[in-house]
Design an enzyme around this catalytic site. Sequence first.
Site, short mmCIF file in Angstrom:
data_model
loop_
_atom_site.label_atom_id
_atom_site.label_comp_id
_atom_site.label_asym_id
_atom_site.label_seq_id
_atom_site.Cartn_x
_atom_site.Cartn_y
_atom_site.Cartn_z
N TYR A 178 38.84 30.03 36.81
CA TYR A 178 39.71 30.20 35.65
C TYR A 178 40.35 28.88 35.22
O TYR A 178 40.81 28.75 34.09
CB TYR A 178 40.83 31.20 35.94
CG TYR A 178 40.39 32.60 36.27
CD1 TYR A 178 39.05 33.01 36.12
CD2 TYR A 178 41.29 33.54 36.74
CE1 TYR A 178 38.65 34.29 36.44
CE2 TYR A 178 40.90 34.84 37.06
CZ TYR A 178 39.59 35.20 36.91
OH TYR A 178 39.19 36.47 37.23
N HIS B 14 33.64 35.31 44.29
CA HIS B 14 33.80 35.73 42.88
C HIS B 14 32.59 36.50 42.33
O HIS B 14 32.75 37.38 41.48
CB HIS B 14 34.07 34.50 42.01
CG HIS B 14 34.81 34.83 40.76
ND1 HIS B 14 35.59 33.92 40.08
CD2 HIS B 14 34.92 35.97 40.03
CE1 HIS B 14 36.12 34.48 39.01
NE2 HIS B 14 35.71 35.73 38.96
#
Length: 268
Positions: free
Chosen positions: A52, A110
Site C-alpha cells: 500500500y 498478501h
Amino acid sequence: MVKNEDYTLVNGVRIPKVGYGTWQITDREECINGTLWALEEGYRHIDTAAAYGNERFIKEALEKGKIKREDVFITSKLHAAKKGYDITLEEFKKTINNLGVDYLDLYLIHAPKPWGDTTGHDYMPENIESWKAMEELYKVGKIKSIGVSNFDVKQLKTLISATEIKPMVNQISVHIGAPNKEIRDFCKEEGILVEAYSPLATGRIFSNEQVAKMAKKYNVSIAQLCNRWVLQEDMIPLPKSVHKDRIIENIKVDFEIAKEDMEYLSNL
C-alpha cells in the site's frame, strides 16, 4: 457496542471485530487524517500492507493519536512479489521500522502469487518458505498471529500440510453478492477467521437496488448494512474511506439483520 467487541483467534489472540482498511490510500495527509479519525471514533484495528505504500503515514498517525501500542491491533502484509525465507525476514524488518513498532499483531502473506503474474508458475514452495520465516517470528513474539490473504482452498491445504502452524486468518474479497462460500466453509472447518476486504464491493454495491431497499428497511446506510452482513456471517469487515463522516458511519453497526433478510442478502 461493536467497536468494543472482539473475535478470538485459535491461539487466543483477540482481534477487534471491525478494522479500518487503508488500501489505495496513498496520499500522506489523507492516510494520516483517516487513521486519526478512525482512532478517535474508536477503531482499534488498523489494516495496512507493504504494497500500500502507506506504513510510514500510519506510523505518523499512531504517534499523533497517542494510543498505547498494546491498545491498537495492527495488521500488515508481506508483498506478493516478495517470497522466500530470508526475504520474508528482511521485509518484516522493513515493515515494523516503517510502522515504528516492535511487533505486529497480525502479519499476512498478501497473495499466493505476484499480482499480474501470468507465467503459470506454482509459487507454493516459495510461500511455504515465507510461512516458515513467519512461524519463527511468531515463536519469538515479533508477530502475535499469522495468516494469509487471497488463498483458495487448494493453496490453504498445501500450506497447512507442509508447515507446523496453521494460518489463523485468511483475508479475502467477500461482500453481499459475492459470498465466497467454498473458501469460507473450509476456513470455518479449520478454525481460520475470515477477514472481508472490500465489503462494499469497491463501491459497486451502491448501485444495487435490492441492497438499497434493504438498507432503507433498517433505516441504515448501504455501507452499514454491508458491514453488518459481514459481521453476522462471523467475519471481520475492513471498510476503507478517507471521509470522516463515512469512517464514523462504517463502525456504527449496532443493529441486527433478521435471519430471513440475511438469507436473502446472502443469496443475491
